[in-house]
Motif scaffolding. Structure first.
Motif, PDB file in Angstrom:
ATOM      1  N   ARG A 178       6.258   8.341  -2.395  1.00 11.09           N
ATOM      2  CA  ARG A 178       7.277   8.642  -1.391  1.00 11.09           C
ATOM      3  C   ARG A 178       7.477  10.142  -1.175  1.00 11.09           C
ATOM      4  NH1 ARG A 178      11.567   4.816  -4.073  1.00 11.09           N
ATOM      5  NH2 ARG A 178      10.469   5.750  -5.831  1.00 11.09           N
ATOM      6  N   ALA A 202       5.215   5.173   1.928  1.00 11.95           N
ATOM      7  CA  ALA A 202       6.259   4.252   1.460  1.00 11.95           C
ATOM      8  C   ALA A 202       5.887   2.843   1.902  1.00 11.95           C
ATOM      9  CB  ALA A 202       7.621   4.640   2.026  1.00 11.95           C
ATOM     10  N   TRP A 203       5.955   1.904   0.971  1.00 13.33           N
ATOM     11  CA  TRP A 203       5.600   0.515   1.289  1.00 13.33           C
ATOM     12  C   TRP A 203       6.477  -0.058   2.399  1.00 13.33           C
ATOM     13  CZ3 TRP A 203       1.205  -1.475   0.097  1.00 13.33           C
ATOM     14  CH2 TRP A 203       0.513  -1.007  -1.012  1.00 13.33           C
ATOM     15  N   GLU A 204       7.745   0.331   2.425  1.00 15.31           N
ATOM     16  CA  GLU A 204       8.659  -0.240   3.424  1.00 15.31           C
ATOM     17  C   GLU A 204       8.570   0.480   4.759  1.00 15.31           C
ATOM     18  OE1 GLU A 204       9.314   1.453   0.758  1.00 15.31           O
ATOM     19  OE2 GLU A 204      11.052   2.767   0.961  1.00 15.31           O
ATOM     20  N   SER A 239       2.392   8.652  -9.054  1.00 12.04           N
ATOM     21  CA  SER A 239       3.226   9.277 -10.085  1.00 12.04           C
ATOM     22  C   SER A 239       3.573   8.271 -11.192  1.00 12.04           C
ATOM     23  CB  SER A 239       4.524   9.794  -9.449  1.00 12.04           C
ATOM     24  OG  SER A 239       5.247   8.703  -8.900  1.00 12.04           O
ATOM     25  N   GLY A 240       3.091   7.046 -11.061  1.00 16.69           N
ATOM     26  CA  GLY A 240       3.494   5.983 -11.991  1.00 16.69           C
ATOM     27  C   GLY A 240       2.644   5.924 -13.255  1.00 16.69           C
ATOM     28  N   LYS A 241       2.915   4.897 -14.046  1.00 13.01           N
ATOM     29  CA  LYS A 241       2.306   4.817 -15.384  1.00 13.01           C
ATOM     30  C   LYS A 241       0.789   4.682 -15.315  1.00 13.01           C
ATOM     31  CE  LYS A 241       6.381   2.357 -16.987  1.00 13.01           C
ATOM     32  NZ  LYS A 241       6.793   1.876 -15.633  1.00 13.01           N
ATOM     33  N   LEU A 274      -3.380  -3.653  -8.689  1.00 13.82           N
ATOM     34  CA  LEU A 274      -2.709  -3.852  -9.975  1.00 13.82           C
ATOM     35  C   LEU A 274      -1.784  -5.050  -9.831  1.00 13.82           C
ATOM     36  CD1 LEU A 274      -1.932  -3.017 -12.857  1.00 13.82           C
ATOM     37  CD2 LEU A 274      -0.172  -1.548 -11.855  1.00 13.82           C
ATOM     38  N   HIS A 308       2.017  -1.673  -6.027  1.00 13.05           N
ATOM     39  CA  HIS A 308       3.316  -1.942  -5.404  1.00 13.05           C
ATOM     40  C   HIS A 308       4.343  -1.919  -6.534  1.00 13.05           C
ATOM     41  CE1 HIS A 308       6.596  -4.076  -3.433  1.00 13.05           C
ATOM     42  NE2 HIS A 308       5.990  -3.861  -2.283  1.00 13.05           N
ATOM     43  N   PHE A 321       3.238  -3.499 -20.373  1.00  8.63           N
ATOM     44  CA  PHE A 321       2.688  -2.183 -20.705  1.00  8.63           C
ATOM     45  C   PHE A 321       3.344  -1.616 -21.977  1.00  8.63           C
ATOM     46  CE2 PHE A 321       2.147  -0.762 -15.934  1.00  8.63           C
ATOM     47  CZ  PHE A 321       1.332  -1.854 -15.690  1.00  8.63           C
ATOM     48  N   ASN A 369       6.020   1.037 -21.337  1.00  9.01           N
ATOM     49  CA  ASN A 369       7.427   0.759 -21.023  1.00  9.01           C
ATOM     50  C   ASN A 369       8.341   1.371 -22.095  1.00  9.01           C
ATOM     51  OD1 ASN A 369       6.799  -0.723 -18.727  1.00  9.01           O
ATOM     52  ND2 ASN A 369       6.625  -2.643 -19.850  1.00  9.01           N
ATOM     53  N   SER A 383      -0.877  -7.365 -18.595  1.00 14.89           N
ATOM     54  CA  SER A 383       0.272  -7.841 -19.370  1.00 14.89           C
ATOM     55  C   SER A 383       1.296  -6.702 -19.490  1.00 14.89           C
ATOM     56  CB  SER A 383      -0.186  -8.324 -20.749  1.00 14.89           C
ATOM     57  OG  SER A 383      -0.850  -7.283 -21.425  1.00 14.89           O
ATOM     58  N   GLY A 430       1.136   4.767  -5.768  1.00 10.85           N
ATOM     59  CA  GLY A 430       1.852   4.785  -7.061  1.00 10.85           C
ATOM     60  C   GLY A 430       1.329   5.886  -7.960  1.00 10.85           C
TER      61      GLY A 430
HETATM   62  N1  LIG Z   1       5.390  -2.200 -16.424  1.00 14.91           N
HETATM   63  C1  LIG Z   1       4.812  -3.328 -16.835  1.00 14.91           C
HETATM   64  O1  LIG Z   1       4.917  -3.750 -17.991  1.00 14.91           O
HETATM   65  C2  LIG Z   1       3.955  -4.101 -15.861  1.00 14.91           C
HETATM   66  C3  LIG Z   1       3.170  -5.156 -16.349  1.00 14.91           C
HETATM   67  C4  LIG Z   1       2.340  -5.845 -15.448  1.00 14.91           C
HETATM   68  C5  LIG Z   1       2.321  -5.500 -14.101  1.00 14.91           C
HETATM   69  N2  LIG Z   1       3.114  -4.475 -13.681  1.00 14.91           N
HETATM   70  C6  LIG Z   1       3.108  -4.139 -12.249  1.00 14.91           C
HETATM   71  O2  LIG Z   1       2.734  -2.789 -12.090  1.00 14.91           O
HETATM   72  C7  LIG Z   1       3.341  -2.276 -10.918  1.00 14.91           C
HETATM   73  C8  LIG Z   1       3.931  -0.936 -11.246  1.00 14.91           C
HETATM   74  O3  LIG Z   1       5.037  -1.125 -12.090  1.00 14.91           O
HETATM   75  P1  LIG Z   1       5.605  -0.020 -13.086  1.00 14.91           P
HETATM   76  O4  LIG Z   1       6.941  -0.492 -13.499  1.00 14.91           O
HETATM   77  O5  LIG Z   1       4.625   0.279 -14.148  1.00 14.91           O
HETATM   78  O6  LIG Z   1       5.819   1.231 -12.144  1.00 14.91           O
HETATM   79  P2  LIG Z   1       5.088   2.634 -12.110  1.00 14.91           P
HETATM   80  O7  LIG Z   1       3.665   2.491 -11.680  1.00 14.91           O
HETATM   81  O8  LIG Z   1       5.355   3.399 -13.360  1.00 14.91           O
HETATM   82  O9  LIG Z   1       5.924   3.327 -10.936  1.00 14.91           O
HETATM   83  C9  LIG Z   1       5.944   2.825  -9.630  1.00 14.91           C
HETATM   84  C10 LIG Z   1       5.168   3.745  -8.664  1.00 14.91           C
HETATM   85  O10 LIG Z   1       5.407   3.249  -7.354  1.00 14.91           O
HETATM   86  C11 LIG Z   1       5.842   4.323  -6.533  1.00 14.91           C
HETATM   87  N3  LIG Z   1       6.841   3.775  -5.620  1.00 14.91           N
HETATM   88  C12 LIG Z   1       8.072   3.310  -5.942  1.00 14.91           C
HETATM   89  N4  LIG Z   1       8.687   2.859  -4.836  1.00 14.91           N
HETATM   90  C13 LIG Z   1       7.837   3.054  -3.804  1.00 14.91           C
HETATM   91  C14 LIG Z   1       7.894   2.796  -2.406  1.00 14.91           C
HETATM   92  N5  LIG Z   1       8.974   2.235  -1.862  1.00 14.91           N
HETATM   93  N6  LIG Z   1       6.817   3.124  -1.647  1.00 14.91           N
HETATM   94  C15 LIG Z   1       5.715   3.698  -2.185  1.00 14.91           C
HETATM   95  N7  LIG Z   1       5.595   3.949  -3.502  1.00 14.91           N
HETATM   96  C16 LIG Z   1       6.644   3.640  -4.307  1.00 14.91           C
HETATM   97  C17 LIG Z   1       6.434   5.374  -7.436  1.00 14.91           C
HETATM   98  O11 LIG Z   1       6.192   6.659  -6.905  1.00 14.91           O
HETATM   99  P3  LIG Z   1       7.271   7.530  -6.107  1.00 14.91           P
HETATM  100  O12 LIG Z   1       8.567   7.347  -6.821  1.00 14.91           O
HETATM  101  O13 LIG Z   1       6.669   8.900  -6.203  1.00 14.91           O
HETATM  102  O14 LIG Z   1       7.264   6.984  -4.714  1.00 14.91           O
HETATM  103  C18 LIG Z   1       5.612   5.184  -8.705  1.00 14.91           C
HETATM  104  O15 LIG Z   1       4.473   6.010  -8.659  1.00 14.91           O
HETATM  105  C19 LIG Z   1       4.334  -3.342 -10.438  1.00 14.91           C
HETATM  106  O16 LIG Z   1       3.756  -4.079  -9.371  1.00 14.91           O
HETATM  107  C20 LIG Z   1       4.484  -4.233 -11.630  1.00 14.91           C
HETATM  108  O17 LIG Z   1       4.769  -5.575 -11.270  1.00 14.91           O
HETATM  109  C21 LIG Z   1       3.914  -3.758 -14.509  1.00 14.91           C
END
Ligand SMILES: NC(=O)c1ccc[n+]([C@@H]2O[C@H](COP(=O)([O-])OP(=O)(O)OC[C@H]3O[C@@H](n4cnc5c(N)ncnc54)[C@H](OP(=O)(O)O)[C@@H]3O)[C@@H](O)[C@H]2O)c1
Length: 268
Positions: A31, A38-40, A8-10, A89, A59, A119, A122, A117, A6
């Motif tokens: 990905r 890729a997880w899948e 590139s994610g937050k 996470l 994930h 983010f 978001n 909790s 993840g």
């Molecule tokens: N956002 C919240 O408020 C929050 C709160 C609590 C917990 N969480 C948890 O934090 C996690 C991340 O959520 P987020 O919404 O903040 O997302 P994020 O980390 O901003 O983005 C998701 C990341 O996962 C990667 N990704 C997406 N699909 C993928 C796949 N099929 N295989 C491999 N990598 C993949 C993406 O990278 P690429 O696109 O480069 O593959 C990206 O880096 C989740 O499990 C969520 O339940 C989020």
């Protein structure tokens, strides 16, 4: 070498910044990385795990039904590849996320669970950013309170856990210090941004219809189920994870909003 999924994610992006600054060798994957991850597609896992001594597990949909089994399989692959430490996470109050936590805790490897909790990011980097730009964001959250957390705090905790064995075996309930209703969060954003942003409480069915054009029916359903589960008040009380892991207070949401506004992210 530390593997960051993840990336590139937050939180992943911020963990990479911290590892780079501290001089830790790391591998950032997603990905579109080389090699891809890729997880899948489990056939992509061994190439990214090779040579890693620790791994940050993000994930994208830990709340989804199949996620715990995938995390269990990944933890076993990590152990087979010689990884020594996993940092997961997780999300507060989510049944499937808790099952995924157990998979990591039962992996036989050193592990830390970072259970976060809602983010703050978001509103600046996620789905709600463009909605807020239109003057209103919708959620099926009623008047529930969330101890909204800054992803910079999550990244600080994750980086500490990846690099310091004192965090092995811990579960950190990582939140902000204060809980806000989404109405109150909108008011904080409005004050900082200098223009009105409103929270529109909606029902689950309306929320699903709003989401489908953006994320498709499957992911929309997953988000609806997640909201139905967690927006019932179970997560209202702030946790102490940042304080326990780092010995300092989390960043405040009001300060987050002021800093975010100063970057221009809310200058729509
Ligand atoms: N956002 C919240 O408020 C929050 C709160 C609590 C917990 N969480 C948890 O934090 C996690 C991340 O959520 P987020 O919404 O903040 O997302 P994020 O980390 O901003 O983005 C998701 C990341 O996962 C990667 N990704 C997406 N699909 C993928 C796949 N099929 N295989 C491999 N990598 C993949 C993406 O990278 P690429 O696109 O480069 O593959 C990206 O880096 C989740 O499990 C969520 O339940 C989020």
């Amino acid at each position: 070498m530390i593997l960051v999924t993840g990336a590139s994610g937050k939180t992943g992006r911020r963990v990479i910044d911290r590892l780079t600054e501290a001089g830790h060798v790391h591998r950032a994957v997603g990905r579109s990385s080389v090699p891809p991850f890729a997880w899948e597609r489990p056939e992509t896992w061994s190439a990214v795990l090779a040579g890693a001594r620790a791994a940050y597990i993000v994930h994208p949909e830990l709340a989804a039904t199949g996620a715990p089994a995938v995390i269990e399989e990944f933890a076993a692959a990590a152990a087979a590849a010689g990884v020594e430490r996993l940092v997961l996470l997780s999300g507060r109050g989510e049944t499937n996320a808790e099952l995924a936590e157990r998979a990591v805790q039962n992996s036989g490897l050193a592990h830390t669970v970072v259970r976060a909790s809602w983010f703050a990011q978001n509103f600046t980097e996620g789905l709600l950013h463009p909605a807020a730009g239109g003057g209103a964001f919708a959620l099926p959250a009623g008047t529930v309170r969330e101890p909204v957390v800054d992803a910079d705090d999550i990244a600080d905790v994750v980086t500490a856990a990846l690099t310091d064995s004192r965090h092995d075996g811990r579960l950190y309930d990582v939140t902000g210090t204060r809980s806000f209703t989404f109405d109150e969060m909108a008011a904080e954003i409005s004050r900082a941004a200098g223009r009105p942003v409103q929270y529109a409480p909606v029902g689950l069915d309306d929320f699903r219809e709003l989401l489908i054009p953006h994320v498709g029916p499957d992911q929309a359903e997953m988000f609806v189920q997640l909201c139905a589960e967690v927006f019932d008040g179970r997560n209202e009380k702030p946790g102490e994870g940042v304080q326990e892991a780092l010995g300092r207070e989390p960043r405040d949401f009001t300060a987050f909003c002021q800093a975010a506004a100063a970057t221009g992210v809310w200058s729509w």
